[in-house]
Design a protein around this motif. Structure first.
Motif, PDB file in Angstrom:
ATOM      1  N   GLN A 129       8.229  -2.706  20.028  1.00 23.39           N
ATOM      2  CA  GLN A 129       8.716  -1.369  20.365  1.00 23.39           C
ATOM      3  C   GLN A 129      10.059  -1.370  21.071  1.00 23.39           C
ATOM      4  N   GLY A 130      10.646  -2.539  21.309  1.00 24.74           N
ATOM      5  CA  GLY A 130      11.921  -2.589  22.007  1.00 24.74           C
ATOM      6  C   GLY A 130      13.051  -2.031  21.158  1.00 24.74           C
ATOM      7  N   PRO A 131      14.142  -1.639  21.805  1.00 20.37           N
ATOM      8  CA  PRO A 131      15.283  -1.095  21.070  1.00 20.37           C
ATOM      9  C   PRO A 131      15.815  -2.095  20.036  1.00 20.37           C
ATOM     10  N   VAL A 132      16.175  -1.582  18.859  1.00 22.83           N
ATOM     11  CA  VAL A 132      16.704  -2.418  17.788  1.00 22.83           C
ATOM     12  C   VAL A 132      18.113  -2.871  18.164  1.00 22.83           C
ATOM     13  N   VAL A 133      18.366  -4.167  17.997  1.00 20.56           N
ATOM     14  CA  VAL A 133      19.673  -4.752  18.293  1.00 20.56           C
ATOM     15  C   VAL A 133      20.481  -4.891  17.001  1.00 20.56           C
ATOM     16  N   THR A 134      19.883  -5.495  15.985  1.00 18.00           N
ATOM     17  CA  THR A 134      20.528  -5.670  14.684  1.00 18.00           C
ATOM     18  C   THR A 134      19.466  -5.553  13.597  1.00 18.00           C
ATOM     19  N   TYR A 135      19.904  -5.253  12.379  1.00 17.33           N
ATOM     20  CA  TYR A 135      18.955  -5.167  11.278  1.00 17.33           C
ATOM     21  C   TYR A 135      19.681  -5.260   9.943  1.00 17.33           C
ATOM     22  N   CYS A 136      18.904  -5.495   8.918  1.00 16.03           N
ATOM     23  CA  CYS A 136      19.398  -5.382   7.547  1.00 16.03           C
ATOM     24  C   CYS A 136      18.275  -4.771   6.720  1.00 16.03           C
ATOM     25  N   ARG A 137      18.638  -4.187   5.613  1.00 13.94           N
ATOM     26  CA  ARG A 137      17.670  -3.588   4.693  1.00 13.94           C
ATOM     27  C   ARG A 137      17.872  -4.195   3.314  1.00 13.94           C
ATOM     28  N   ASP A 149       0.819  -1.218   0.000  1.00 12.09           N
ATOM     29  CA  ASP A 149       0.000   0.000   0.000  1.00 12.09           C
ATOM     30  C   ASP A 149       0.851   1.265   0.000  1.00 12.09           C
ATOM     31  N   GLN A 150       2.007   1.213   0.642  1.00  7.39           N
ATOM     32  CA  GLN A 150       2.909   2.374   0.690  1.00  7.39           C
ATOM     33  C   GLN A 150       3.737   2.506  -0.582  1.00  7.39           C
ATOM     34  N   ARG A 151       3.664   1.486  -1.452  1.00  7.09           N
ATOM     35  CA  ARG A 151       4.530   1.433  -2.637  1.00  7.09           C
ATOM     36  C   ARG A 151       5.983   1.641  -2.186  1.00  7.09           C
ATOM     37  N   ALA A 152       6.347   0.891  -1.141  1.00 11.10           N
ATOM     38  CA  ALA A 152       7.654   1.042  -0.493  1.00 11.10           C
ATOM     39  C   ALA A 152       8.794   0.731  -1.453  1.00 11.10           C
ATOM     40  N   SER A 153       9.852   1.492  -1.322  1.00 14.56           N
ATOM     41  CA  SER A 153      11.036   1.269  -2.153  1.00 14.56           C
ATOM     42  C   SER A 153      12.007   0.292  -1.502  1.00 14.56           C
ATOM     43  N   GLY A 154      11.757  -0.061  -0.241  1.00 14.86           N
ATOM     44  CA  GLY A 154      12.627  -0.995   0.445  1.00 14.86           C
ATOM     45  C   GLY A 154      11.980  -1.531   1.702  1.00 14.86           C
ATOM     46  N   SER A 155      12.600  -2.545   2.266  1.00 16.51           N
ATOM     47  CA  SER A 155      12.145  -3.113   3.527  1.00 16.51           C
ATOM     48  C   SER A 155      13.358  -3.668   4.251  1.00 16.51           C
ATOM     49  N   GLY A 156      13.150  -4.576   5.175  1.00 21.13           N
ATOM     50  CA  GLY A 156      14.250  -5.156   5.915  1.00 21.13           C
ATOM     51  C   GLY A 156      13.753  -6.147   6.941  1.00 21.13           C
ATOM     52  N   VAL A 157      14.647  -6.516   7.810  1.00 18.68           N
ATOM     53  CA  VAL A 157      14.367  -7.433   8.908  1.00 18.68           C
ATOM     54  C   VAL A 157      15.169  -6.916  10.094  1.00 18.68           C
ATOM     55  N   TYR A 158      14.588  -6.944  11.288  1.00 18.52           N
ATOM     56  CA  TYR A 158      15.366  -6.527  12.448  1.00 18.52           C
ATOM     57  C   TYR A 158      15.095  -7.390  13.660  1.00 18.52           C
ATOM     58  N   MET A 159      16.052  -7.340  14.577  1.00 20.93           N
ATOM     59  CA  MET A 159      15.938  -7.992  15.875  1.00 20.93           C
ATOM     60  C   MET A 159      15.880  -6.868  16.912  1.00 20.93           C
ATOM     61  N   HIS A 160      14.937  -6.976  17.828  1.00 19.33           N
ATOM     62  CA  HIS A 160      14.820  -5.954  18.875  1.00 19.33           C
ATOM     63  C   HIS A 160      14.689  -6.604  20.237  1.00 19.33           C
ATOM     64  N   THR A 187      23.116 -12.081  14.773  1.00 19.61           N
ATOM     65  CA  THR A 187      22.735 -11.472  16.052  1.00 19.61           C
ATOM     66  C   THR A 187      23.206 -12.332  17.213  1.00 19.61           C
ATOM     67  N   LEU A 188      22.956 -13.632  17.133  1.00 18.70           N
ATOM     68  CA  LEU A 188      23.386 -14.522  18.210  1.00 18.70           C
ATOM     69  C   LEU A 188      24.910 -14.551  18.319  1.00 18.70           C
ATOM     70  N   GLN A 235      30.185  -8.600  21.266  1.00 20.48           N
ATOM     71  CA  GLN A 235      30.181  -7.435  20.358  1.00 20.48           C
ATOM     72  C   GLN A 235      28.927  -6.596  20.581  1.00 20.48           C
ATOM     73  N   VAL A 236      27.821  -7.260  20.922  1.00 23.00           N
ATOM     74  CA  VAL A 236      26.565  -6.597  21.273  1.00 23.00           C
ATOM     75  C   VAL A 236      26.167  -7.163  22.632  1.00 23.00           C
ATOM     76  N   ARG A 237      25.738  -6.274  23.537  1.00 19.11           N
ATOM     77  CA  ARG A 237      25.324  -6.722  24.867  1.00 19.11           C
ATOM     78  C   ARG A 237      23.881  -6.308  25.125  1.00 19.11           C
ATOM     79  N   VAL A 238      23.145  -7.183  25.797  1.00 18.57           N
ATOM     80  CA  VAL A 238      21.798  -6.890  26.243  1.00 18.57           C
ATOM     81  C   VAL A 238      21.902  -6.470  27.696  1.00 18.57           C
ATOM     82  N   LEU A 239      21.589  -5.215  27.958  1.00 23.77           N
ATOM     83  CA  LEU A 239      21.703  -4.678  29.304  1.00 23.77           C
ATOM     84  C   LEU A 239      20.356  -4.669  29.997  1.00 23.77           C
ATOM     85  N   PRO A 240      20.351  -4.851  31.298  1.00 24.48           N
ATOM     86  CA  PRO A 240      19.069  -4.776  32.014  1.00 24.48           C
ATOM     87  C   PRO A 240      18.405  -3.423  31.812  1.00 24.48           C
TER      88      PRO A 240
END
Length: 167
Positions: free
Chosen positions: A90-98, A71-82, A150-151, A158-163
């Motif tokens: 709504q959680g903070p993004v940890v990793t992603y690709c587009r 519907d948005q006629r999007a020019s791109g998308s992706g996948v992310y881990m949050h 991500t794992l 290299q990436v840490r999950v903080l409380p």
């Protein structure tokens, strides 16, 4: 309950936390888990969730995301881990690709839908619409590599999950 979650959901999530506790995992992974975690579960277990869109992109199930992209006629998308929070996606993004949706590889599929909306397409062909299928395939090709990356990033530090919570 006080958290806005029904008492049965808080009890359900407490049972999940109890079942996972013996494994002493640093972080859990969600992929296709269709329940929002309660605050109590989020406090006991740190988790990352796979979402089938680029950061800032559409929310919802992968089907809802694809229809919104159309519907948005999007020019791109992706996948992310949050990070998993009590708020849906709504959680903070940890990793992603587009990835692009406006390449020659997608041109025929975009042309085939013309000006039709997702509602028109759902009524006529549903998820068999070639553009829908092509967008889904593009996302799926990236999901497992992103999960593995991500794992690996979490495992290597290299990436840490903080409380979360009060500082």
């Amino acid at each position: 309950g006080r958290s806005g979650f029904a008492p049965w959901r808080e009890a359900y999530d407490a049972k999940i936390a109890d079942l996972l506790a013996p494994y002493q995992a640093d972080v859990a992974l969600q992929a296709g888990y269709m329940l929002v975690w309660s605050p109590g579960l989020c406090e006991r277990i740190h988790a990352v969730n796979l979402h089938p869109a680029a950061p800032g992109g559409p929310a919802g199930t992968w089907q809802q995301v694809i229809w919104q992209l159309i519907d948005q006629r999007a020019s791109g998308s992706g996948v992310y881990m949050h990070l998993v929070t009590p708020s849906l996606d709504q959680g903070p993004v940890v990793t992603y690709c587009r990835y692009p949706l406006d390449t020659p590889a997608f041109a025929d599929a975009w042309a085939a839908i013309g000006e039709r909306t997702s509602e028109d397409l759902k009524a006529a062909e549903g998820e068999e619409v070639p553009l829908f299928q092509q967008i889904r395939a593009a996302g799926v090709r990236r999901e497992v590599p992103l999960i593995i990356a991500t794992l690996a990033a979490l495992g290597s530090g290299q990436v840490r999950v903080l409380p979360t919570g009060p500082a």
